[in-house]
Design a protein around this motif. Sequence first.
Motif, PDB file in Angstrom:
ATOM      1  N   ALA A  31      20.648  55.657  37.945  1.00  0.00           N
ATOM      2  CA  ALA A  31      20.906  54.615  36.948  1.00  0.00           C
ATOM      3  C   ALA A  31      22.012  53.659  37.405  1.00  0.00           C
ATOM      4  N   ALA A  32      22.950  54.148  38.170  1.00  0.00           N
ATOM      5  CA  ALA A  32      24.080  53.309  38.592  1.00  0.00           C
ATOM      6  C   ALA A  32      23.704  52.371  39.731  1.00  0.00           C
ATOM      7  N   GLY A  33      22.770  52.830  40.585  1.00  0.00           N
ATOM      8  CA  GLY A  33      22.395  52.010  41.739  1.00  0.00           C
ATOM      9  C   GLY A  33      23.280  52.296  42.945  1.00  0.00           C
ATOM     10  N   PRO A  34      22.981  51.603  44.069  1.00  0.00           N
ATOM     11  CA  PRO A  34      23.614  51.934  45.352  1.00  0.00           C
ATOM     12  C   PRO A  34      25.116  51.700  45.408  1.00  0.00           C
ATOM     13  N   ALA A  35      25.654  50.880  44.523  1.00  0.00           N
ATOM     14  CA  ALA A  35      27.105  50.629  44.546  1.00  0.00           C
ATOM     15  C   ALA A  35      27.880  51.922  44.323  1.00  0.00           C
ATOM     16  N   LEU A  36      27.322  52.816  43.523  1.00  0.00           N
ATOM     17  CA  LEU A  36      28.034  54.077  43.236  1.00  0.00           C
ATOM     18  C   LEU A  36      28.100  54.943  44.493  1.00  0.00           C
ATOM     19  N   LEU A  37      27.001  55.038  45.200  1.00  0.00           N
ATOM     20  CA  LEU A  37      26.995  55.846  46.427  1.00  0.00           C
ATOM     21  C   LEU A  37      27.956  55.251  47.453  1.00  0.00           C
ATOM     22  N   ALA A  38      28.005  53.933  47.526  1.00  0.00           N
ATOM     23  CA  ALA A  38      28.923  53.272  48.458  1.00  0.00           C
ATOM     24  C   ALA A  38      30.371  53.625  48.116  1.00  0.00           C
TER      25      ALA A  38
END
Length: 180
Positions: free
Chosen positions: A48-55
């Motif tokens: 739900a958060a998208g790739p910015a969270l993983l980054a």
Amino acid sequence: MDNLVIVVDMRVEAVRGDITTQRLDAIVNAANSGLMGGGGVDGAIHAAAGPALLAECREVRRTAYPGGLPVGYAVATGAGNLPARWVIHTVGPNWHRGERDEADLAACFASSLAEAARVGARSVAFPAVSAGVYGWAGATVARVAIAAVRGFEPSDAVDLVRFVLFSDRLYDEFAVALRA
Ligand code: ADP
């Protein structure tokens, strides 16, 4: 003039629902030590958060926790596309690996609230950390979690703690523990 003292109690509540849709300042992720996403609530939050969270998680790993986030610790990041402003990642003890000390589980809730206070999040949603793949009994998680948040100091740092439970059974276990 006398000092004016205002005592505001932290509100603690339980709801049946999906933590990714909660519009509170922060949501807590039951992460694993690697902080690279996973299954369960961790997978749902990253999706739900998208790739910015993983980054952001990669950056936390690189700079603050190269060996991984230890059990009972918590660290805040931004929340990507989620309605919350922060995600607070905590690592619960894994019952199946023999991590059965309630103090470690309590530490997840206390350290998450300390992170919330540090970043200025005044409302915090928690999942039932360790009650999924990590194998702790829901009723135990409920009892330990509620005692930990009620005992958190400073008690005026956070206004609202909401446990967001993904099943009727867990919701019932938290509801019982809240009344105890
Ligand atoms: P752990 O590895 O700490 O046990 P899990 O993600 O396997 O973490 O499970 C923790 C709890 O989160 C479980 O009770 C699971 O049902 C719940 N859960 C899974 N998805 C969600 C969600 N979207 N919102 C809230 N709780 C969730």
